[in-house]
Design a protein around this motif. Structure first.
Motif, mmCIF file in Angstrom:
data_model
loop_
_atom_site.group_PDB
_atom_site.id
_atom_site.type_symbol
_atom_site.label_atom_id
_atom_site.label_comp_id
_atom_site.label_asym_id
_atom_site.label_seq_id
_atom_site.Cartn_x
_atom_site.Cartn_y
_atom_site.Cartn_z
ATOM 1 N N GLU A 283 -0.561 -2.373 -12.073
ATOM 2 C CA GLU A 283 -0.099 -3.722 -11.738
ATOM 3 C C GLU A 283 -0.024 -3.911 -10.225
ATOM 4 O O GLU A 283 -0.417 -4.965 -9.695
ATOM 5 C CB GLU A 283 1.278 -3.968 -12.369
ATOM 6 C CG GLU A 283 1.821 -5.363 -12.122
ATOM 7 C CD GLU A 283 3.188 -5.569 -12.748
ATOM 8 O OE1 GLU A 283 3.866 -6.542 -12.360
ATOM 9 O OE2 GLU A 283 3.583 -4.753 -13.600
ATOM 10 N N LEU A 284 0.463 -2.892 -9.521
ATOM 11 C CA LEU A 284 0.527 -2.966 -8.063
ATOM 12 C C LEU A 284 -0.868 -3.044 -7.449
ATOM 13 O O LEU A 284 -1.073 -3.743 -6.450
ATOM 14 C CB LEU A 284 1.276 -1.746 -7.509
ATOM 15 C CG LEU A 284 2.777 -1.669 -7.816
ATOM 16 C CD1 LEU A 284 3.339 -0.340 -7.343
ATOM 17 C CD2 LEU A 284 3.515 -2.826 -7.164
ATOM 18 N N ARG A 285 -1.828 -2.337 -8.042
ATOM 19 C CA ARG A 285 -3.209 -2.398 -7.548
ATOM 20 C C ARG A 285 -3.767 -3.805 -7.691
ATOM 21 O O ARG A 285 -4.491 -4.301 -6.804
ATOM 22 C CB ARG A 285 -4.087 -1.403 -8.315
ATOM 23 C CG ARG A 285 -3.861 0.051 -7.975
ATOM 24 C CD ARG A 285 -4.374 0.383 -6.578
ATOM 25 N NE ARG A 285 -5.794 0.132 -6.482
ATOM 26 C CZ ARG A 285 -6.744 1.029 -6.742
ATOM 27 N NH1 ARG A 285 -6.395 2.256 -7.123
ATOM 28 N NH2 ARG A 285 -8.016 0.733 -6.602
ATOM 29 N N ARG A 286 -3.453 -4.473 -8.791
ATOM 30 C CA ARG A 286 -3.915 -5.854 -8.974
ATOM 31 C C ARG A 286 -3.268 -6.784 -7.952
ATOM 32 O O ARG A 286 -3.912 -7.706 -7.435
ATOM 33 C CB ARG A 286 -3.625 -6.308 -10.407
ATOM 34 C CG ARG A 286 -4.507 -5.661 -11.456
ATOM 35 C CD ARG A 286 -4.373 -6.364 -12.792
ATOM 36 N NE ARG A 286 -3.058 -6.146 -13.383
ATOM 37 C CZ ARG A 286 -2.775 -5.157 -14.223
ATOM 38 N NH1 ARG A 286 -3.722 -4.263 -14.546
ATOM 39 N NH2 ARG A 286 -1.569 -5.030 -14.741
ATOM 40 N N SER B 205 0.835 -1.209 0.000
ATOM 41 C CA SER B 205 0.000 0.000 0.000
ATOM 42 C C SER B 205 0.864 1.251 0.000
ATOM 43 O O SER B 205 0.562 2.238 -0.687
ATOM 44 C CB SER B 205 -0.925 -0.003 1.217
ATOM 45 O OG SER B 205 -1.818 -1.100 1.181
ATOM 46 N N ARG B 206 1.946 1.235 0.764
ATOM 47 C CA ARG B 206 2.857 2.384 0.773
ATOM 48 C C ARG B 206 3.545 2.546 -0.583
ATOM 49 O O ARG B 206 3.758 3.667 -1.059
ATOM 50 C CB ARG B 206 3.891 2.198 1.872
ATOM 51 C CG ARG B 206 3.308 2.281 3.284
ATOM 52 C CD ARG B 206 4.320 1.888 4.336
ATOM 53 N NE ARG B 206 3.763 1.986 5.681
ATOM 54 C CZ ARG B 206 4.360 1.540 6.772
ATOM 55 N NH1 ARG B 206 5.557 0.957 6.674
ATOM 56 N NH2 ARG B 206 3.797 1.665 7.958
ATOM 57 N N LYS B 207 3.880 1.436 -1.203
ATOM 58 C CA LYS B 207 4.508 1.489 -2.524
ATOM 59 C C LYS B 207 3.555 2.092 -3.553
ATOM 60 O O LYS B 207 3.955 2.895 -4.409
ATOM 61 C CB LYS B 207 4.915 0.071 -2.930
ATOM 62 C CG LYS B 207 5.859 -0.008 -4.107
ATOM 63 C CD LYS B 207 6.334 -1.431 -4.310
ATOM 64 C CE LYS B 207 7.345 -1.535 -5.429
ATOM 65 N NZ LYS B 207 7.830 -2.927 -5.612
ATOM 66 N N ILE B 208 2.273 1.712 -3.459
ATOM 67 C CA ILE B 208 1.260 2.247 -4.375
ATOM 68 C C ILE B 208 1.099 3.748 -4.168
ATOM 69 O O ILE B 208 0.993 4.523 -5.129
ATOM 70 C CB ILE B 208 -0.077 1.514 -4.159
ATOM 71 C CG1 ILE B 208 0.016 0.079 -4.693
ATOM 72 C CG2 ILE B 208 -1.226 2.251 -4.831
ATOM 73 C CD1 ILE B 208 -1.185 -0.764 -4.375
ATOM 74 N N ASP B 209 1.085 4.190 -2.911
ATOM 75 C CA ASP B 209 0.932 5.611 -2.622
ATOM 76 C C ASP B 209 2.112 6.422 -3.168
ATOM 77 O O ASP B 209 1.930 7.493 -3.750
ATOM 78 C CB ASP B 209 0.807 5.807 -1.110
ATOM 79 C CG ASP B 209 0.579 7.257 -0.743
ATOM 80 O OD1 ASP B 209 -0.465 7.800 -1.135
ATOM 81 O OD2 ASP B 209 1.447 7.840 -0.078
ATOM 82 N N ARG B 210 3.324 5.888 -3.012
ATOM 83 C CA ARG B 210 4.502 6.596 -3.544
ATOM 84 C C ARG B 210 4.439 6.687 -5.066
ATOM 85 O O ARG B 210 4.790 7.726 -5.657
ATOM 86 C CB ARG B 210 5.782 5.870 -3.123
ATOM 87 C CG ARG B 210 6.100 5.963 -1.641
ATOM 88 C CD ARG B 210 7.538 5.549 -1.369
ATOM 89 N NE ARG B 210 7.819 4.190 -1.806
ATOM 90 C CZ ARG B 210 7.660 3.106 -1.042
ATOM 91 N NH1 ARG B 210 7.210 3.240 0.201
ATOM 92 N NH2 ARG B 210 7.960 1.905 -1.502
ATOM 93 N N SER B 211 3.984 5.615 -5.709
ATOM 94 C CA SER B 211 3.894 5.610 -7.164
ATOM 95 C C SER B 211 2.899 6.650 -7.659
ATOM 96 O O SER B 211 3.169 7.382 -8.612
ATOM 97 C CB SER B 211 3.490 4.212 -7.650
ATOM 98 O OG SER B 211 3.282 4.196 -9.043
ATOM 99 N N ARG B 212 1.751 6.732 -6.993
ATOM 100 C CA ARG B 212 0.736 7.675 -7.450
ATOM 101 C C ARG B 212 1.170 9.122 -7.205
ATOM 102 O O ARG B 212 0.886 10.013 -8.009
ATOM 103 C CB ARG B 212 -0.593 7.394 -6.736
ATOM 104 C CG ARG B 212 -1.762 8.016 -7.463
ATOM 105 C CD ARG B 212 -3.083 7.617 -6.889
ATOM 106 N NE ARG B 212 -4.104 7.617 -7.935
ATOM 107 C CZ ARG B 212 -5.407 7.687 -7.705
ATOM 108 N NH1 ARG B 212 -5.847 7.727 -6.477
ATOM 109 N NH2 ARG B 212 -6.256 7.673 -8.704
ATOM 110 N N ARG B 213 1.828 9.372 -6.101
ATOM 111 C CA ARG B 213 2.300 10.728 -5.824
ATOM 112 C C ARG B 213 3.384 11.152 -6.822
ATOM 113 O O ARG B 213 3.437 12.309 -7.250
ATOM 114 C CB ARG B 213 2.854 10.801 -4.395
ATOM 115 C CG ARG B 213 1.781 10.768 -3.322
ATOM 116 C CD ARG B 213 2.383 10.737 -1.935
ATOM 117 N NE ARG B 213 1.343 10.698 -0.921
ATOM 118 C CZ ARG B 213 0.757 11.768 -0.393
ATOM 119 N NH1 ARG B 213 1.141 12.985 -0.792
ATOM 120 N NH2 ARG B 213 -0.183 11.664 0.513
#
Length: 524
Positions: free
Chosen positions: A331-334, A294-302
């Motif tokens: 891909e991370l969301r999946r 989840s933290r990785k996804i947040d960093r990617s979106r920011r």
């Protein structure tokens, strides 16, 4: 009312059938959102009326909606008159059913695509469920629309005409284990179907044969559901069957069993068992991976959308935001969705296994009706630590409850006990069982962090196991709740002490320090 149960069977679906089914789910989602939009617009008009604002109780609200039906202008095939609708179950479901004649293209309606009124009745029930919560649950704040891919089921209920059972929009053939789903609005030779094969599970062959012994006549509802498994949709049919639920050879034991439930643990006390275990312990490692991802996804979106965030990292408000999501982000969301699915499946299976293991310990199960939702709420008061002077944390047990789902475990156990003819009692939480000292009959309140309790006779016990022991000896037939059978407790006390020490020793021998600290084993 006759007993009903649900049998779920996997479906064998070809690639072209997958496309057809996914398109159908999307059409139903769009219709769901369309209806919610119409109703929400009318509700916002009602909110501005002084007469509605004066309604303080649920009865006053119901009387208001009953006396204020409203019109929805909707042009349907063969009907151009406005519909009268009100905020009640039958009116909303009736309106959704009539939308079978709504246009979805040139000379094409939902009925022409195979959406019968029985299928739309299931959709209307989902619409009403959302409004029922919104209107009469003070904690509900808004009506949510379904995003792409969020609607994953449609169904048809049984209809009997001249003694013949059939399902509108579907045909169920148990002889060949096939399900036909209608793709147009024609009947007879002009009707078109897709045929899906229902698959048997060899491990549960006897169970399935017993469940289907009543044939098509015993089936009340046929539901087709899909689930996203490893980034691919899997399809299942759920048959709601009327009749005696098939058993799997399990039987209940004899005697009372006390159960003390916590946010992450369950303590049990019976005639032959005293134990405390962590609920869904295999989910902990998965939760750590979910947090990391989840933290990785947040960093990617920011990183891909810096224009949508302020300098302090907060998201911008008051403007329409445009998001640029990269392939890596999707891909991370999946991956995250798959982890959550796996966690939910493991959690439920562990709850089922734990409940099955407890059935042999007794035939009467007693548990306090704990306010699990209140456990997850944050504290309102701000307090400081007396020693350090720092502010104490105000958070509750929301994350622990979400990971371990104690209420789900109790519901599963209750259903299993009652299906086998046992007794399951949820008793009042007033004067919690952990407060009672049977040696002198006193009630003493203990803090949350106090894991060891010393009785008046000088013996020290683990808090949760002692509470389970007290619940085991609760007098259920007394008019006043929380009356204990102290004579039986004195007779069973020596056995309880021995079994408790064996359980504590088992925890002390465990390698994981977290498990030992959970029950306070190091202090006993």
């Amino acid at each position: 009312m006759n007993e009903v149960f649900v049998l779920e069977l996997p479906l064998q679906v070809e690639k072209y059938q997958t496309d057809i089914l996914n398109k159908r789910y999307e059409q139903l989602r769009q219709l769901y959102n369309y209806v919610q939009g119409k109703l929400l617009r009318q509700y916002r008009y009602f909110e501005q009326m002084k007469e509605y604002q004066a309604c303080k109780t649920l009865r006053e609200k119901k009387d208001f909606f009953r006396s204020h039906p409203f019109q929805i202008n909707e042009t349907l095939k063969g009907n151009k008159t406005p519909f009268k609708v009100s905020f009640d179950e039958y009116s909303i479901k009736g309106f959704v059913e009539k939308l079978a004649q709504k246009s979805v293209g040139p000379n094409m309606t939902y009925a022409d695509l195979g959406f019968t009124t029985y299928i739309l009745d299931h959709l209307g029930a989902s619409v009403w469920a959302a409004w029922d919560k919104k209107l009469y649950d003070f904690k509900a704040k808004r009506i949510s629309f379904k995003k792409y891919g969020e609607l994953d089921s449609f169904s048809s209920r049984r209809k009997v005409v001249r003694g013949v059972v059939y399902f509108s929009g579907m045909e169920l053939h148990l002889e060949t284990m096939e399900l036909d789903i209608k793709m147009n609005g024609k009947v007879g030779k002009g009707a078109k179907y897709i045929t899906l094969k229902m698959l048997h599970n060899p491990k549960h062959a006897d169970y399935e044969m017993w469940a289907l012994k009543g044939g098509v006549d015993s089936v009340k509802v046929v539901k087709v559901v899909r689930r996203l498994v490893r980034s691919q949709y899997k399809y299942y049919v759920q048959l709601t069957i009327e009749g005696e639920k098939p058993q799997k050879g399990r039987t209940l034991g004899k005697g009372n069993v006390g159960i003390d439930l916590g946010p992450t643990t369950v303590a049990v006390s019976g005639e032959n068992v005293v134990s405390i275990d962590k609920l869904a312990s295999n989910c902990d490692n998965i939760q750590e991976e979910i947090t990391r991802l989840s933290r990785k996804i947040d960093r990617s979106r920011r990183a891909n959308n810096p224009q949508n965030f302020n300098e302090d990292g907060t998201i911008k408000r008051g403007i329409k935001l445009v998001w640029n999501d990269s392939k890596r982000y999707k891909e991370l969301r999946r991956e995250l969705a798959e982890l959550r699915r796996k966690q939910a499946a493991i959690r439920k299976q562990q709850h089922i296994d734990c409940a099955n293991a407890l059935l042999k310990e007794g035939d009467t199960f007693i548990v306090e009706n704990n306010p699990v939702k209140a456990w997850s709420a944050k504290k309102k008061e701000t307090k400081r630590d007396e020693k350090t002077g720092k502010f104490k944390s105000k958070k509750g047990y929301g994350k622990s409850i979400g990971n371990h789902a104690p209420s789900m475990f109790v519901d599963i156990l209750e259903n299993k006990v009652k299906s086998l003819g046992g007794r399951f009692e949820r008793v009042d939480t007033q004067n919690a069982a952990s407060r009672f000292d049977f040696t002198d009959g006193s009630l003493t309140e203990h803090g949350r962090s106090e894991r060891a309790i010393t009785l008046s006779n000088g013996d020290t016990h683990q808090r949760d196991m002692l509470a389970a022991f007290n619940l085991q000896h609760l007098k259920l037939d007394e008019a006043k709740m929380k009356q204990y059978d102290t004579e039986a407790m004195a007779a069973d006390y020596e056995r309880f002490c021995q079994l408790e020490q064996e359980e504590i020793q088992r925890y002390k021998n465990k390698e994981k320090k977290d498990d030992r600290s959970t029950i306070g084993a190091d202090n006993l």
